[in-house]
Design a protein around this motif. Structure first.
Motif, PDB file in Angstrom:
ATOM      1  N   ASP A   1       7.377   2.813   1.622  1.00 32.81           N
ATOM      2  CA  ASP A   1       6.327   2.550   2.597  1.00 32.81           C
ATOM      3  C   ASP A   1       5.185   3.518   2.362  1.00 32.81           C
ATOM      4  O   ASP A   1       5.087   4.115   1.297  1.00 32.81           O
ATOM      5  CB  ASP A   1       6.868   2.582   4.031  1.00 32.81           C
ATOM      6  CG  ASP A   1       7.535   3.895   4.407  1.00 32.81           C
ATOM      7  OD1 ASP A   1       7.328   4.916   3.714  1.00 32.81           O
ATOM      8  OD2 ASP A   1       8.268   3.919   5.405  1.00 32.81           O
TER       9      ASP A   1
ATOM     10  N   ALA B   1       0.100   1.736   4.533  1.00 30.59           N
ATOM     11  CA  ALA B   1      -0.768   1.483   5.672  1.00 30.59           C
ATOM     12  C   ALA B   1      -0.907   2.768   6.480  1.00 30.59           C
ATOM     13  O   ALA B   1      -0.235   3.761   6.218  1.00 30.59           O
ATOM     14  CB  ALA B   1      -0.191   0.370   6.531  1.00 30.59           C
TER      15      ALA B   1
ATOM     16  N   TRP C   1       4.823   1.129  11.197  1.00 29.00           N
ATOM     17  CA  TRP C   1       5.506   0.304  12.198  1.00 29.00           C
ATOM     18  C   TRP C   1       6.385  -0.752  11.543  1.00 29.00           C
ATOM     19  O   TRP C   1       7.491  -1.007  12.012  1.00 29.00           O
ATOM     20  CB  TRP C   1       4.502  -0.349  13.148  1.00 29.00           C
ATOM     21  CG  TRP C   1       3.644  -1.391  12.500  1.00 29.00           C
ATOM     22  CD1 TRP C   1       2.423  -1.219  11.907  1.00 29.00           C
ATOM     23  CD2 TRP C   1       3.958  -2.781  12.340  1.00 29.00           C
ATOM     24  NE1 TRP C   1       1.970  -2.407  11.394  1.00 29.00           N
ATOM     25  CE2 TRP C   1       2.892  -3.384  11.636  1.00 29.00           C
ATOM     26  CE3 TRP C   1       5.037  -3.573  12.722  1.00 29.00           C
ATOM     27  CZ2 TRP C   1       2.856  -4.726  11.307  1.00 29.00           C
ATOM     28  CZ3 TRP C   1       5.010  -4.925  12.392  1.00 29.00           C
ATOM     29  CH2 TRP C   1       3.940  -5.488  11.695  1.00 29.00           C
ATOM     30  N   MET C   2       5.916  -1.380  10.470  1.00 27.02           N
ATOM     31  CA  MET C   2       6.709  -2.431   9.847  1.00 27.02           C
ATOM     32  C   MET C   2       7.983  -1.854   9.239  1.00 27.02           C
ATOM     33  O   MET C   2       9.056  -2.433   9.339  1.00 27.02           O
ATOM     34  CB  MET C   2       5.901  -3.175   8.783  1.00 27.02           C
ATOM     35  CG  MET C   2       6.623  -4.421   8.251  1.00 27.02           C
ATOM     36  SD  MET C   2       5.730  -5.321   6.962  1.00 27.02           S
ATOM     37  CE  MET C   2       4.374  -6.036   7.889  1.00 27.02           C
TER      38      MET C   2
ATOM     39  N   ASP D   1       4.875  -3.383   3.981  1.00 25.92           N
ATOM     40  CA  ASP D   1       3.502  -3.523   4.447  1.00 25.92           C
ATOM     41  C   ASP D   1       2.496  -3.178   3.348  1.00 25.92           C
ATOM     42  O   ASP D   1       1.557  -2.428   3.551  1.00 25.92           O
ATOM     43  CB  ASP D   1       3.246  -2.676   5.695  1.00 25.92           C
ATOM     44  CG  ASP D   1       2.052  -3.200   6.498  1.00 25.92           C
ATOM     45  OD1 ASP D   1       1.542  -4.287   6.157  1.00 25.92           O
ATOM     46  OD2 ASP D   1       1.639  -2.524   7.449  1.00 25.92           O
TER      47      ASP D   1
ATOM     48  N   SER E   1      -0.442  -3.821   1.852  1.00 26.00           N
ATOM     49  CA  SER E   1      -1.683  -4.528   2.144  1.00 26.00           C
ATOM     50  C   SER E   1      -2.838  -4.028   1.296  1.00 26.00           C
ATOM     51  O   SER E   1      -3.897  -4.638   1.255  1.00 26.00           O
ATOM     52  CB  SER E   1      -2.037  -4.385   3.622  1.00 26.00           C
ATOM     53  OG  SER E   1      -1.015  -4.956   4.403  1.00 26.00           O
TER      54      SER E   1
ATOM     55  N   THR F   1       6.748  -6.961   1.451  1.00 31.58           N
ATOM     56  CA  THR F   1       6.349  -7.407   2.777  1.00 31.58           C
ATOM     57  C   THR F   1       4.902  -6.973   2.993  1.00 31.58           C
ATOM     58  O   THR F   1       4.454  -5.985   2.435  1.00 31.58           O
ATOM     59  CB  THR F   1       7.244  -6.822   3.884  1.00 31.58           C
ATOM     60  OG1 THR F   1       7.039  -5.405   3.949  1.00 31.58           O
ATOM     61  CG2 THR F   1       8.712  -7.115   3.611  1.00 31.58           C
ATOM     62  N   THR F   2       4.195  -7.743   3.807  1.00 31.49           N
ATOM     63  CA  THR F   2       2.786  -7.427   4.025  1.00 31.49           C
ATOM     64  C   THR F   2       2.298  -8.070   5.315  1.00 31.49           C
ATOM     65  O   THR F   2       2.844  -9.068   5.767  1.00 31.49           O
ATOM     66  CB  THR F   2       1.924  -7.904   2.841  1.00 31.49           C
ATOM     67  OG1 THR F   2       0.572  -7.510   3.067  1.00 31.49           O
ATOM     68  CG2 THR F   2       2.003  -9.403   2.660  1.00 31.49           C
ATOM     69  N   SER F   3       1.275  -7.470   5.882  1.00 33.59           N
ATOM     70  CA  SER F   3       0.594  -8.095   7.007  1.00 33.59           C
ATOM     71  C   SER F   3      -0.727  -8.706   6.527  1.00 33.59           C
ATOM     72  O   SER F   3      -1.430  -9.328   7.291  1.00 33.59           O
ATOM     73  CB  SER F   3       0.347  -7.070   8.117  1.00 33.59           C
ATOM     74  OG  SER F   3      -0.377  -5.967   7.610  1.00 33.59           O
ATOM     75  N   ASN F   4      -1.030  -8.521   5.243  1.00 27.56           N
ATOM     76  CA  ASN F   4      -2.242  -9.073   4.644  1.00 27.56           C
ATOM     77  C   ASN F   4      -1.945  -9.283   3.159  1.00 27.56           C
ATOM     78  O   ASN F   4      -2.155  -8.404   2.355  1.00 27.56           O
ATOM     79  CB  ASN F   4      -3.417  -8.125   4.828  1.00 27.56           C
ATOM     80  CG  ASN F   4      -4.669  -8.632   4.156  1.00 27.56           C
ATOM     81  OD1 ASN F   4      -4.715  -9.753   3.664  1.00 27.56           O
ATOM     82  ND2 ASN F   4      -5.690  -7.800   4.121  1.00 27.56           N
ATOM     83  N   GLY F   5      -1.451 -10.449   2.804  1.00 25.74           N
ATOM     84  CA  GLY F   5      -0.932 -10.683   1.472  1.00 25.74           C
ATOM     85  C   GLY F   5      -1.920 -11.121   0.410  1.00 25.74           C
ATOM     86  O   GLY F   5      -1.506 -11.563  -0.657  1.00 25.74           O
TER      87      GLY F   5
END
Length: 116
Positions: free
Chosen positions: A7, A10, A14-15, A69, A71, A98-102
């Motif tokens: 990680d 970001a 949180w993710m 995450d 991103s 994993t991502t919140s903005n891929g």
């Protein structure tokens, strides 16, 4: 199964917290019985953090590497971990992103793994 969570891509983890510890209302993580290690890439800004992640990936101790995450920092991932991740996958390891903005992940996967 030994799982490495990378990680620190970001401003908040949180993710990673949710993936490792599980949601509070779900009774915990789905990783019961697995060995989990977290390594912070620290946005590719700190040499010691990058090297620690490199050592974990190259160690041969993990079955799964999860980029959490992701991103941004795609160039840094390719530069510092790209070859190691390619070797890890060729040797049978599993990688998840994993991502919140891929938006940046498909081009990176094309370059690393010749995906379409």
């Amino acid at each position: 199964v030994n799982v490495l969570f990378i990680d620190g891509f970001a401003e908040s983890d949180w993710m990673s917290d949710v993936l490792v510890e599980g949601r509070k209302d779900s009774g915990g993580a789905a990783w019961r019985g697995e060995t989990l290690i977290r390594c912070s890439f620290m946005q590719g800004l700190h040499e010691a953090s990058i090297e620690r992640c490199r050592e974990f990936v190259a160690s041969g101790c993990f079955h799964v590497v999860v980029f959490v995450d992701l991103s941004f920092a795609f160039d840094a991932i390719e530069t510092y971990l790209g070859l190691l991740i390619q070797v890890f996958v060729r040797q049978g390891g599993v990688v998840a992103f994993t991502t919140s903005n891929g938006v940046g992940i498909p081009p990176m996967l094309r370059r690393l793994f010749e995906t379409r």
